[in-house]
Structures are given as structure tokens and as C-alpha cells.
Design a protein around this motif. Structure first.
Motif, PDB file in Angstrom:
ATOM      1  N   VAL A 159     -25.878  11.936   6.612  1.00  0.00           N
ATOM      2  CA  VAL A 159     -25.950  10.697   5.835  1.00  0.00           C
ATOM      3  C   VAL A 159     -25.384  10.908   4.430  1.00  0.00           C
ATOM      4  O   VAL A 159     -25.201  12.046   3.991  1.00  0.00           O
ATOM      5  CB  VAL A 159     -27.400  10.166   5.760  1.00  0.00           C
ATOM      6  N   GLY A 181     -34.508  -1.136   1.775  1.00  0.00           N
ATOM      7  CA  GLY A 181     -34.445  -0.581   3.127  1.00  0.00           C
ATOM      8  C   GLY A 181     -35.182  -1.541   4.038  1.00  0.00           C
ATOM      9  O   GLY A 181     -34.598  -2.467   4.611  1.00  0.00           O
ATOM     10  N   SER A 182     -36.513  -1.363   4.097  1.00  0.00           N
ATOM     11  CA  SER A 182     -37.328  -2.320   4.855  1.00  0.00           C
ATOM     12  C   SER A 182     -37.150  -3.715   4.265  1.00  0.00           C
ATOM     13  O   SER A 182     -37.072  -4.712   4.980  1.00  0.00           O
ATOM     14  CB  SER A 182     -38.805  -1.934   4.764  1.00  0.00           C
ATOM     15  N   TRP A 231     -28.073   6.293   2.675  1.00  0.00           N
ATOM     16  CA  TRP A 231     -28.337   6.678   4.075  1.00  0.00           C
ATOM     17  C   TRP A 231     -27.171   6.290   4.974  1.00  0.00           C
ATOM     18  O   TRP A 231     -27.363   6.017   6.153  1.00  0.00           O
ATOM     19  CB  TRP A 231     -29.623   6.047   4.623  1.00  0.00           C
ATOM     20  N   SER A 280     -37.774   0.528  10.200  1.00  0.00           N
ATOM     21  CA  SER A 280     -38.859   1.468  10.549  1.00  0.00           C
ATOM     22  C   SER A 280     -39.780   0.861  11.612  1.00  0.00           C
ATOM     23  O   SER A 280     -39.842  -0.363  11.775  1.00  0.00           O
ATOM     24  CB  SER A 280     -39.662   1.823   9.296  1.00  0.00           C
ATOM     25  N   GLN A 322     -22.006   1.870   8.223  1.00  0.00           N
ATOM     26  CA  GLN A 322     -22.859   0.698   7.983  1.00  0.00           C
ATOM     27  C   GLN A 322     -23.412   0.698   6.559  1.00  0.00           C
ATOM     28  O   GLN A 322     -24.238   1.542   6.213  1.00  0.00           O
ATOM     29  CB  GLN A 322     -24.035   0.733   8.976  1.00  0.00           C
ATOM     30  N   GLU A 372     -42.940   0.611  11.620  1.00  0.00           N
ATOM     31  CA  GLU A 372     -43.979  -0.263  11.037  1.00  0.00           C
ATOM     32  C   GLU A 372     -43.416  -1.685  10.896  1.00  0.00           C
ATOM     33  O   GLU A 372     -44.085  -2.666  11.210  1.00  0.00           O
ATOM     34  CB  GLU A 372     -44.423   0.256   9.655  1.00  0.00           C
ATOM     35  N   ILE A 373     -42.174  -1.755  10.434  1.00  0.00           N
ATOM     36  CA  ILE A 373     -41.549  -3.077  10.249  1.00  0.00           C
ATOM     37  C   ILE A 373     -41.383  -3.755  11.615  1.00  0.00           C
ATOM     38  O   ILE A 373     -41.602  -4.963  11.761  1.00  0.00           O
ATOM     39  CB  ILE A 373     -40.190  -2.921   9.523  1.00  0.00           C
ATOM     40  N   ILE A 413     -37.536   5.746  11.659  1.00  0.00           N
ATOM     41  CA  ILE A 413     -37.191   5.128  10.364  1.00  0.00           C
ATOM     42  C   ILE A 413     -35.927   4.269  10.483  1.00  0.00           C
ATOM     43  O   ILE A 413     -35.911   3.113  10.072  1.00  0.00           O
ATOM     44  CB  ILE A 413     -36.963   6.219   9.283  1.00  0.00           C
ATOM     45  N   TYR A 414     -34.860   4.849  11.087  1.00  0.00           N
ATOM     46  CA  TYR A 414     -33.603   4.082  11.052  1.00  0.00           C
ATOM     47  C   TYR A 414     -33.641   2.861  11.992  1.00  0.00           C
ATOM     48  O   TYR A 414     -34.541   2.755  12.830  1.00  0.00           O
ATOM     49  CB  TYR A 414     -32.377   4.964  11.304  1.00  0.00           C
ATOM     50  N   THR A 432     -24.653   6.630   7.432  1.00  0.00           N
ATOM     51  CA  THR A 432     -24.421   7.666   8.439  1.00  0.00           C
ATOM     52  C   THR A 432     -22.929   7.957   8.594  1.00  0.00           C
ATOM     53  O   THR A 432     -22.127   7.048   8.801  1.00  0.00           O
ATOM     54  CB  THR A 432     -25.019   7.223   9.788  1.00  0.00           C
ATOM     55  N   TYR A 448     -25.706  -1.164   4.751  1.00  0.00           N
ATOM     56  CA  TYR A 448     -26.831  -2.091   4.586  1.00  0.00           C
ATOM     57  C   TYR A 448     -27.805  -1.585   3.511  1.00  0.00           C
ATOM     58  O   TYR A 448     -27.998  -2.215   2.497  1.00  0.00           O
ATOM     59  CB  TYR A 448     -27.600  -2.225   5.912  1.00  0.00           C
ATOM     60  N   SER A 449     -28.414  -0.390   3.780  1.00  0.00           N
ATOM     61  CA  SER A 449     -29.522   0.081   2.934  1.00  0.00           C
ATOM     62  C   SER A 449     -29.055   0.467   1.535  1.00  0.00           C
ATOM     63  O   SER A 449     -27.932   0.918   1.340  1.00  0.00           O
ATOM     64  CB  SER A 449     -30.176   1.306   3.564  1.00  0.00           C
ATOM     65  N   LYS A 502     -36.142  11.103  12.128  1.00  0.00           N
ATOM     66  CA  LYS A 502     -35.429   9.934  11.601  1.00  0.00           C
ATOM     67  C   LYS A 502     -35.588   8.705  12.501  1.00  0.00           C
ATOM     68  O   LYS A 502     -35.454   7.573  12.056  1.00  0.00           O
ATOM     69  CB  LYS A 502     -33.933  10.244  11.485  1.00  0.00           C
TER      70      LYS A 502
END
Ligand SMILES: Cc1cc2nc3c(=O)[nH]c(=O)nc-3n(C[C@H](O)[C@H](O)[C@H](O)COP(=O)(O)OP(=O)(O)OC[C@H]3O[C@@H](n4cnc5c(N)ncnc54)[C@H](O)[C@@H]3O)c2cc1C
Length: 396
Positions: free
Chosen positions: A212, A135-136, A160, A381, A127, A383-384, A377-378, A162, A129-130, A374
């Protein structure tokens, strides 16, 4: 929501159990659900291939593309049984991330080309993406793709990523228009990892594993036919994929198994002359975790019931992600607490040459504890995810 299993469901459960018993004989020794720093590509794919041979590798796909055609109850039973038997998991990047994007938004050529190879395990996907700095804030990604005739020229860096060291293909979000709102200038590309100009560099994580990577793109030439959907519409497909990714992280069945294992350890470990599990403080912590897991299971069942009525999971997948990963982390914390001093000499990962100190149950637990940091976060995250719930679910 009917929580009773029908005689057909129970017959299906038996079929799954029989399959698992047979598969266990064929899998490499020691390939369980627990993470291993030294797993090879073949180890990862062994379970995938057995499932493929049985026609059971893609429970989430429509039947026409090789999916199992299971209803949600059957999928639930399959997850429960494989977790209880400590079977490995299949990797999500091909099967449950990019494949649904391809069969929902890809063209016929792409479906014909990629889906069978994902199903058989011939193509390993990662993947993209980041990025450093995205990231977020994923929509701010900078990896640039410039159209030149029937190709895009891609330059930039993903991070990151994977298990990219094993990957044949990467699905990538790239910037095709820098002059509009960030979300409106992103395109979704499928890129073979052996394309000249791609470099993969390892990032070693806390338990010593190469899990990663950084992936660099230096003038990488990608045919336009490798674009999914329309140019600059990639954000729509990217968000669709993220909902699937988050729902899959909850891991209820696996956490049930992990609590069972934790209880066994706490039964064997002694404190003040009695099993740790019978002390007030430790048993209260385990009970609290079980109660939370039970609540999460009902939330997951509600989501599945919704799906059975033909409705897609939406932002509530964020709730599954937060609670699921919090519980996974708490179980690893309690396990470490239970094994106490033995956590230290076992701080290194599985597969070390040194003979471990302490009970067998302690081996690999501290590595697993560190590795599981992890999880919050992955997949975006926690928080998001709270921000998403506040906005999209609570409408704050
Ligand atoms: C083990 C692992 C595997 C991964 N695998 C992949 C992969 O295969 N492919 C891939 O593309 N990505 C992968 N990722 C990347 C992952 O998606 C990102 O790490 C994640 O989205 C967070 O981005 P970041 O690391 O840039 O942190 P940042 O976005 O920099 O966030 C740092 C901290 O700030 C907090 N924060 C940021 N913004 C806000 C906000 N608005 N409100 C509140 N708090 C905020 C975050 O919660 C976090 O705690 C992986 C990550 C890990 C840890």
C-alpha cells in the motif's frame, strides 16, 4: 436453485482445466495464489495476459465490451477450478472496480478509451478512495478539486492505495462542493498517475511487502473530460463500485483450497505421537471452519441465483464480505497453530535469502497470517458492514 451441473457445464469445466494445465507451463515458477512480497508488475500481469489472449479476462463484463458472456454457473466453475489449481488472481481495481463504473456511467469516449486498455492489461489502475480521516467515514473525504475552465485542479492526499507504485491510472473521489451534505459534493475522476504533481510514497506492511501507499496531489491538473458522470454525483458511482468490491472479497473457492492445504499440514504435524488432524480439539476447529465455509458457499450461490434472475447484489454483499474474511483469517490462524514453532523462523516473507527452518509447508505462512489481518478492514471494515446489515437488511 438447481445445484446440478449440466453436461454443457461439465464440458466447460474440462475446457477450463485444459486451459489451466497449459497456462501453468507458461507462468513464472512459484506464482500461485499465495501472497508474495516480492512479486513484480510482470508477475502480477502474467496470468492476466494469458487470460486476455484466451478472451477470458473479464467474466463480469458484458460481451459487447470484451466480456466472456459466461452465465453465473460458468463463472462459478471458473472460480472453483482456478482456485483449486492455485492459480493467481487478477487484480480487481481495473477489471472489476472501475470498469463496471465506466461501462455503466461513463460516456462513449471513456468506454472507447479505457476499457480496451483495462482488458489487455496495458493500464494498471489503483483506487483513490480512502484518506487520512476518511476511511469508514468515506463521505467526509477532503481531497479538493476546483474547476478552472476545462480542468479541475486537485489537491489533497489518498492513503492505503494498493499497489499504486505500479499504477498508470487512479480512480479518485474528490470534493467538488464543500458547502452541501458530504455525499452531495463528491465527484469521480480518472487521473493518469504520470500527471505532474502526483507523488507516491510507500507504506510497508507487516509481512515486509510494499503493498500500500500514500498518494499526494499537489495542484494536479485533470481535464474535465476525465470526470465520470455528473459533477457532485460521484457518491452514487462510488457506492455502486463498493458493492462489487465487497461481493468479490468472499473468496469461497480460495478458502476451500486453503482448508485443503491446512488439512495436509495438520496431517504431517504430530502431537503426542499422532497426526494433529486426528486430535479432537484441532479436528473440531477445522470442522467448524468447514461448516461455516459451506454455509457461506450456499449464501454465495443464493446471491448468484438472484443475479441469474437479473437482480443485482445489494447490501447482502456485506454478509459475504464479513463471513468470507472471518473464514480466511481463521484458516490462517489454524495454519499458524498447526505449524507451531516453525512459524517463528519463517516470520519473514517469501523471497528472503535465509534458508527457512522447518517443513516446506511452513514457509511464508506467518507472513500470510499477518497480511490477512487486513481482510476485515479493507473494502469497508467488518464493523461497518454489520452496521449496513442492521440498517439495510434487517431494517433495525
Ligand atoms: C491492506 C489494505 C488495502 C487497502 N487498499 C485500499 C485502496 O487500494 N484504496 C483505498 O481507497 N482504500 C484502501 N484501503 C483502505 C480501507 O478501505 C480503509 O482502511 C477502511 O475503509 C477503514 O478505514 P480506516 O482505515 O480509516 O479506519 P477507521 O475508519 O478510522 O476505523 C478504525 C476502526 O474503527 C471502527 N469504526 C469506525 N467507524 C465505526 C462505526 N461507525 N461503527 C463501528 N465501528 C467503527 C472500524 O471498524 C475500525 O475498526 C485499504 C486498507 C487496507 C488495510
Amino acid at each position: 436453485m438447481d445445484l446440478n451441473f449440466s453436461p454443457e457445464d461439465e464440458a466447460f469445466r474440462k475446457e477450463v482445466r485444459a486451459f489451466i494445465a497449459e497456462a501453468k507451463q507458461k507462468l513464472p515458477k512459484g506464482i500461485g495464489a499465495a501472497e508474495s512480497a516480492n512479486r513484480t508488475k510482470e508477475d502480477y500481469l502474467a496470468w492476466h495476459k494469458l487470460l486476455f489472449a484466451r478472451g477470458w479476462v473479464a467474466p463480469l463484463w458484458p460481451k459487447q465490451y470484451g466480456g466472456t458472456g459466461w452465465n453465473v454457473t460458468q463463472r462459478y466453475i471458473f472460480n472453483e477450478e482456478t482456485a483449486a489449481a492455485d492459480m493467481p488472481t487478477t487484480l480487481p481495481f481495473g477489471l472489476s472496480m472501475v470498469a463496471p463504473v465506466i461501462f455503466n456511467f461513463g460516456n462513449d469516449e471513456q468506454k472507447k478509451k479505457y476499457l480496451p486498455r483495462i482488458l489487455s492489461g496495458e493500464d494498471w489502475w489503483c483506487q483513490g478512495y480512502s484518506e487520512p480521516g476518511a476511511g469508514s467515514d468515506l463521505a467526509n473525504l477532503r481531497t479538493r478539486a476546483v474547476r478552472e475552465g476545462d480542468h479541475y485542479i486537485v489537491n489533497g492526499q489518498k492513503t492505503w492505495t494498493t499497489l499504486a507504485q505500479f499504477a498508470d491510472m487512479i480512480f479518485c473521489l474528490v470534493r467538488t462542493n464543500p458547502d452541501v451534505k458530504p455525499q452531495e459534493g463528491i465527484t469521480f475522476l480518472l487521473i493518469p498517475m504520470n500527471t505532474p504533481g502526483i507523488t507516491v510514497r510507500p507504506i510497508i506492511v507487516l509481512d515486509g511487502a510494499r503493498e500500500v501507499n500514500d498518494v499526494f496531489f499537489d495542484n494536479v491538473k485533470v481535464p474535465v473530460e476525465n470526470r465520470v458522470g455528473e459533477e457532485n454525483k460521484g457518491w452514487t458511482y462510488a457506492k455502486f463500485l463498493l458493492v462489487n468490491e465487497r461481493s468479490g472479497i468472499a473468496g469461497v473457492a480460495r478458502s476451500k483450497k486453503a482448508i485443503e492445504r491446512l488439512k495436509q499440514i495438520a496431517e504431517a504435524e504430530m502431537e503426542d505421537g499422532r497426526p494433529l488432524i486426528s486430535t479432537d480439539e484441532f479436528s473440531r476447529k477445522v470442522a467448524e471452519t468447514e461448516i461455516d465455509l459451506s454455509a457461506l458457499e450456499f449464501t454465495e450461490l443464493r446471491t448468484l441465483a438472484k443475479e441469474a434472475r437479473g437482480q443485482m447484489a445489494g447490501p447482502e454483499s456485506s454478509i459475504l464480505k464479513i463471513k468470507g474474511t472471518e473464514i480466511q483469517q481463521r484458516i490462517t490462524e489454524l495454519t499458524l497453530e498447526a505449524i507451531g514453532y516453525y512459524a517463528y523462523p519463517n516470520a519473514r516473507a517469501f523471497g528472503d535469502n535465509e534458508y527457512p527452518v522447518g517443513p516446506d509447508d511452513a514457509v511464508g505462512q506467518s507472513g500470510h497470517y499477518f497480511n490477512m489481518r487486513k481482510a476485515s478492514i479493507y473494502g469497508g471494515s467488518n464493523e461497518i458492514q454489520r452496521g449496513i446489515i442492521a440498517k439495510a437488511v434487517l431494517e433495525l
